[in-house]
Write a protein that holds these residues in place. Sequence first.
Motif, PDB file in Angstrom:
ATOM      1  N   THR A 149       0.805  -1.217   0.000  1.00 41.91           N
ATOM      2  CA  THR A 149       0.000   0.000   0.000  1.00 41.91           C
ATOM      3  C   THR A 149       0.837   1.265   0.000  1.00 41.91           C
TER       4      THR A 149
ATOM      5  N   VAL B 268      -5.891  10.565  -0.807  1.00 44.08           N
ATOM      6  CA  VAL B 268      -4.857   9.528  -0.881  1.00 44.08           C
ATOM      7  C   VAL B 268      -4.892   8.665   0.373  1.00 44.08           C
TER       8      VAL B 268
ATOM      9  N   TYR C  25      -6.572   5.210   0.989  1.00 42.71           N
ATOM     10  CA  TYR C  25      -5.984   3.922   0.640  1.00 42.71           C
ATOM     11  C   TYR C  25      -4.519   3.763   1.055  1.00 42.71           C
ATOM     12  N   VAL C  26      -3.945   4.821   1.569  1.00 42.95           N
ATOM     13  CA  VAL C  26      -2.545   4.749   1.987  1.00 42.95           C
ATOM     14  C   VAL C  26      -2.456   5.116   3.460  1.00 42.95           C
TER      15      VAL C  26
ATOM     16  N   GLN D 141      -1.920   7.124  -8.311  1.00 42.98           N
ATOM     17  CA  GLN D 141      -1.783   5.756  -7.817  1.00 42.98           C
ATOM     18  C   GLN D 141      -3.005   5.258  -7.055  1.00 42.98           C
ATOM     19  N   VAL D 142      -3.782   6.164  -6.451  1.00 45.15           N
ATOM     20  CA  VAL D 142      -4.988   5.678  -5.759  1.00 45.15           C
ATOM     21  C   VAL D 142      -6.206   5.632  -6.684  1.00 45.15           C
TER      22      VAL D 142
ATOM     23  N   ARG E  58      -7.780   2.301  -7.230  1.00 50.06           N
ATOM     24  CA  ARG E  58      -8.444   1.775  -6.032  1.00 50.06           C
ATOM     25  C   ARG E  58      -9.852   2.348  -5.914  1.00 50.06           C
ATOM     26  N   TYR E  59      -9.970   3.635  -6.232  1.00 49.36           N
ATOM     27  CA  TYR E  59     -11.297   4.241  -6.214  1.00 49.36           C
ATOM     28  C   TYR E  59     -12.218   3.563  -7.223  1.00 49.36           C
TER      29      TYR E  59
END
Length: 894
Positions: free
Chosen positions: A321, A450, A453-454, A472-473, A476-477
Amino acid sequence: MSKILILDGNSLANRAFYALPMLTTKEGKPTNVLHGFMTMLLRLLAEQKPDYWIVAFDKTKATVRIEQFAAYKGNRKETPDALRPQFDYLKEVLAAFAVPIIECAGYEADDLIATVTTKAEERDWNVQIYTGDRDALQLISPKTTVYLTRKGISEVDEYNEEALYAKYQLRPAQIIDLKGLMGDASDNIPGIPGVGEKTALKLLGEYETVENVLAHSDEIKGKKLQENIRTYADQARLSKKLATMLHEVPLEMDLEKFSYRRPDEAEFATVLDKYTLKNVARIWHQNHAENLDDSKEASTENADNQDNPETASSENTNTNTLLDGWPAKELNSEEWIQQLDNWRAAKQPVTLSYKITPGNPHWSRVLEWGIAVQKNTYSLLWAEADPAVKRSFASFLEDSEVSKTVGDGKALYSVLQNEEMTLRGVSLDLSLAAYLINPTRTKFDAVELVREYVPGYPDFSSLTEEVSALAQVADRYKETLEELGLTALLHQVEEPLSFVLARMERTGIGVDAEQLKSFGEGLTTELQRLEQEIYLLAGESFNLNSPHQLGHVLFETLGLPPVKKTKTGYSTDAETLEELKMSHPIVENVLDYRQLSKLMSTYVNGLLAQIKEGKIHTTFQQTVTATGRLSSTEPNLQNIPIRLEQGRLLRKVFQAPHKDWVLLSADYSQIELRILAHYSKDEVLSESFALGQDVHTRTASEVFGVPMEEVTKDMRRKAKAVNFGLVYGLTEFGLSRDVGIPRKEAKYYIEKYFDRYSGVKRYLAEVVIQAKEEGEVRTLLNRLRRIPELRHPNRNQRQFGERIAMNTPIQGTAADIMKLAMLGVVQALEPFQADVLLQVHDELVVQVAPEELDQVAKIVKEEMENAFPLSVPLTVECKTGRNWYEMEPFFTDK
DNA sequence: TTTTTCACG
DNA sequence: ACGTACGTGAAAAAT
């Protein structure tokens, strides 16, 4: 260097209990804490691979601290019944898993943690502390990191010295000074009255310690504050002492006993089965499946665990992550132009971020762009960019073929309008995505987006770091949106709507400043007269705007009977004053004064301050409400007075911003009750709408058992209140208060209503049951709202959850339909001389050239009525006029 | 910053 | 015995 994990058993168990739904074994033993705690434990094992670990518990006996301060933890609530036994279960599970625990009579987990930390540091170990208690931050050191749980326990924020300083500007040792000054309500640590976190941090920023603050109390600004600091100096010193963790618990401890051991599989399996912890078992086996088949792991790991001794955990299948560092490339002007052309030609998806001048985006200018493309990032300083680069960049932004991921599309589009640029091709708006995933979240800045997810506090030192993190996220969204069935709502409704809203904001609404000023002058005269009158009747003058001082005058000086109390004193709200009208002539004057002063401060002065070139530009917030509605700020144009004539007159100042055009207002009639009819399929309610009846009169007829012609005004008023209440989650109390009738009578009406409208009764009961099962409700367009209140240990909270479950699908569906209608209206009006100006939940305000009024009204009405077909008709009423006050009904012919 | 009050749907 | 209708935003006072 060895690593030890220290877990605060009590704190984490409490967090898990309140964060997770009530789970039980088939015999009914509560187990939600076991699930939460063990899931976290296994995750830490896999991710951290500790050499040593330990779970610390409080022992329920009197603690050393109680001797120090009798009230300490005095107001701590009784442990809930469903939580208490779980401590023993948890210890049993931990024992089976070979996790060592410590507890010591007379000491708290805190003190044990401090003691272990000290000993571990002496051996030069790496210490990680996991807890929900901010007190632990005092233990941070170069060797010790504290992880605080955030919303529930599945996510933690990492605090080292830098993170602590970044968040609070404090050194670890100052945490106890912070507590000394501000206290801690949950532990009954008093601190200094009137000093909260903000004040405490300010004081510590200047004076470092409690002692030093007290020594310099004479320098401190603020009379009351200075006085309190002097008066409560001893209390502050004591509070600091209470917050200080004891590092010397007299407990023999051999750190070697805390080393990680692989559990006995059979023993572990037995206990997992006993408490039906299937999920925990699954994670355990997943993490320990042989590493033969995990070929997909190829992350750029930068962890420093070279000298990890053999631990039981193998490589897990979790994706890393942590964020990757994407290189920031420098481009000169020619390279920029070339690069932008390449990206356009290749239709390269990009992520965009930007920095603007501070303040309202309506008037901001762009300072810098951050762009992420294919794991590279680029920064463009806008003010000093070459004009040719700017042109090229503008074309790039308006190229709808280039997919763009952005943090907040509406704000970006707003700012771009100041730069004579536009934006097309937004394929993912992360704020809107995050809002749909959780409509009750409140923060949508890049760091928060961010952080979803991080873990930890992403700290962006440059725009390029920020944009690479957003990029980078983004995936995930997308995954989460898919899982929750929210993708269509995002792409087909919210994202396109954001641009509609940005244009409405930019168009603004016309406001006649001169007229508003003279309205204000009239108010001022009347306010001064009322003020003098009130002082005369009171026999003294005071600050009429202060509820506190007014309460004093009414209930002490004049001796009126107090009706209601607030937590700080007497209540003086309109409802209370209405009851006191008969007792003293001053009361009516106060009510009048209140009404006019509201108009003066909020509307006359508030709006005057916002007029720019004869117009007001509100901001529509698209990510604020829990139900999917919009809200309006700076200024709020969704609460302009209408109910009382004096306030309604204000609407005269609102007019079409385009010279000689007129306003058209179109509003849905009873949209929420129609949605209720649709959901419930109730025969009576549906028939009422199908026949086009006055729904309140029909309800009165049903409830009072008389023909519709014989319904009196009073019967209709009461029935209307019932209909309103239904949408909110009807209660006897609310109905009786609103209509001014006894509880008994309210109860009777509700029973009668549900007798006649049994479909509504069934639907409302079902929606609550389903919400309890799923922990969430949905609207017709699948908009989601989770309702954790339904599982709250407090009964009031649970009932609140039930009313949310009844209200949100209705209010939210109304919002969905209006949003669809707006998209339809705006598109259909493109060829016309007309603009949508405002949305007020069930009303649209449009400006239109008079010669096109007929056509435009017809289009608006049809688009709204047909935005989303329900099982009952939706009807829209149009009105028109030169301003928002003089609106006359406008009938379109079919 | 928090509390109270009140404007709207 | 308690504390209640659902959803918002803004101003003013007191801290």
